[in-house]
Design a protein around this motif. Structure first.
Motif, PDB file in Angstrom:
ATOM      1  N   ARG A   1       0.832  -1.203   0.000  1.00 59.29           N
ATOM      2  CA  ARG A   1       0.000   0.000   0.000  1.00 59.29           C
ATOM      3  C   ARG A   1       0.869   1.257   0.000  1.00 59.29           C
ATOM      4  NH1 ARG A   1      -5.362   1.513   1.089  1.00 59.29           N
ATOM      5  NH2 ARG A   1      -5.466   3.778   0.927  1.00 59.29           N
ATOM      6  N   THR A   2       1.919   1.256   0.789  1.00 61.38           N
ATOM      7  CA  THR A   2       2.793   2.421   0.870  1.00 61.38           C
ATOM      8  C   THR A   2       3.549   2.647  -0.433  1.00 61.38           C
ATOM      9  OG1 THR A   2       3.044   2.104   3.249  1.00 61.38           O
ATOM     10  CG2 THR A   2       4.732   3.419   2.147  1.00 61.38           C
ATOM     11  N   ALA A   3       3.869   1.573  -1.147  1.00 64.46           N
ATOM     12  CA  ALA A   3       4.650   1.682  -2.380  1.00 64.46           C
ATOM     13  C   ALA A   3       3.819   2.066  -3.590  1.00 64.46           C
ATOM     14  CB  ALA A   3       5.360   0.356  -2.659  1.00 64.46           C
ATOM     15  N   GLN A   4       2.496   2.107  -3.446  1.00 57.75           N
ATOM     16  CA  GLN A   4       1.660   2.430  -4.594  1.00 57.75           C
ATOM     17  C   GLN A   4       1.953   3.848  -5.071  1.00 57.75           C
ATOM     18  OE1 GLN A   4      -2.321   1.756  -3.238  1.00 57.75           O
ATOM     19  NE2 GLN A   4      -2.207  -0.458  -3.486  1.00 57.75           N
ATOM     20  N   PRO A   5       2.023   4.048  -6.400  1.00 62.40           N
ATOM     21  CA  PRO A   5       2.355   5.369  -6.937  1.00 62.40           C
ATOM     22  C   PRO A   5       1.364   6.438  -6.489  1.00 62.40           C
ATOM     23  CG  PRO A   5       2.464   3.689  -8.643  1.00 62.40           C
ATOM     24  CD  PRO A   5       1.832   3.044  -7.445  1.00 62.40           C
TER      25      PRO A   5
END
Length: 244
Positions: free
Chosen positions: A211-215
């Motif tokens: 979730r944190t890595a989503q653009p």
């Protein structure tokens, strides 16, 4: 968003009062757990959520929830930091061990709550819980309480299963690389067969990192992983790692 995580095993033997004669033998492992929690504190999160197994259903525990080691013959009670003595409920053993680790590390950086997940909770549900924890701008840190296989030797709790060591090696590589995709893909059937009680918490971490890595316009830099400990005393795989 997820800003840091610590992965620590959660055997009752980590608690010196429970370990008795094995206390000194496990001190290196305890030291690495302290280092992992220190690294998480340095990320300056706004909150810490402890995630561990041992529950029948997904269960949330507030600050101050107690845990006991009386079942192991030790009159010791611990609590999640930051709450009063009136919190209801009782922590399952993995979360009680995590609460002891936080006390041992003198955690005071943030409020602490906990999330209990069943050991057999499906991967997609674990990933969804992780995404939920990392949603929004709150700087969130996780402490994942659970270990690797318990079948590395003939005298191990799960006897000898030759699949245990390569399973632990694959998880160690994923933790060292902060590879949330590899953790998300952990074979849960194999994890159960080799006695790895960390699989569900690891996949909660995978969901939070995903979730944190989503653009997005404010996406943070990718998390970096560091493997601090990977040993198998007593035939049980103990892994300690940090992401941050």
């Amino acid at each position: 968003m997820l800003v840091a995580a610590a992965v620590c095993p959660a055997p009752p033997l980590l608690v010196p009062d429970v370990a008795a004669g094995a206390a000194a033998e496990l001190e290196a492992l305890r030291g690495h757990c302290r280092r992992a929690l220190d690294a998480v504190a340095e990320a300056r999160p706004d909150r810490l959520v402890v995630v561990g197994g041992g529950t029948a259903d997904v269960t949330r525990y507030p600050q101050g929830t107690p845990g006991s080691f009386r079942g192991f013959g030790v009159p010791l009670t611990v609590r999640l930091p930051g709450g009063d003595d009136g919190a209801a409920g009782t922590l399952p053993t993995p979360l009680a061990v995590a609460a002891w680790l936080l006390a041992d590390a003198r955690w005071s950086a943030t409020p602490v709550t906990a999330l209990g997940v069943p050991d057999d909770l499906p991967a997609e549900r674990c990933l969804a819980l992780g995404e939920e924890l990392a949603a929004g701008p709150t700087r969130t840190a996780l402490l994942l309480a659970g270990g690797g296989s318990n079948c590395r030797t003939l005298k191990a709790p799960g006897y000898l299963d030759e699949r245990g060591e390569p399973f632990d090696e694959s998880v160690a590589r994923a933790l060292a690389a902060a590879d949330h995709r590899a953790l998300a893909a952990v074979d849960r059937e194999l994890a159960s067969a080799v006695g790895a009680d960390g699989a569900a918490p690891w996949q909660v971490l995978a969901g939070a990192a995903r979730r944190t890595a989503q653009p997005s316009g404010t996406a943070p830099a990718p998390l970096a992983g560091r493997l601090l400990h990977h040993e198998a005393p007593y035939g049980v795989g103990y892994l300690v790692a940090t992401w941050g």
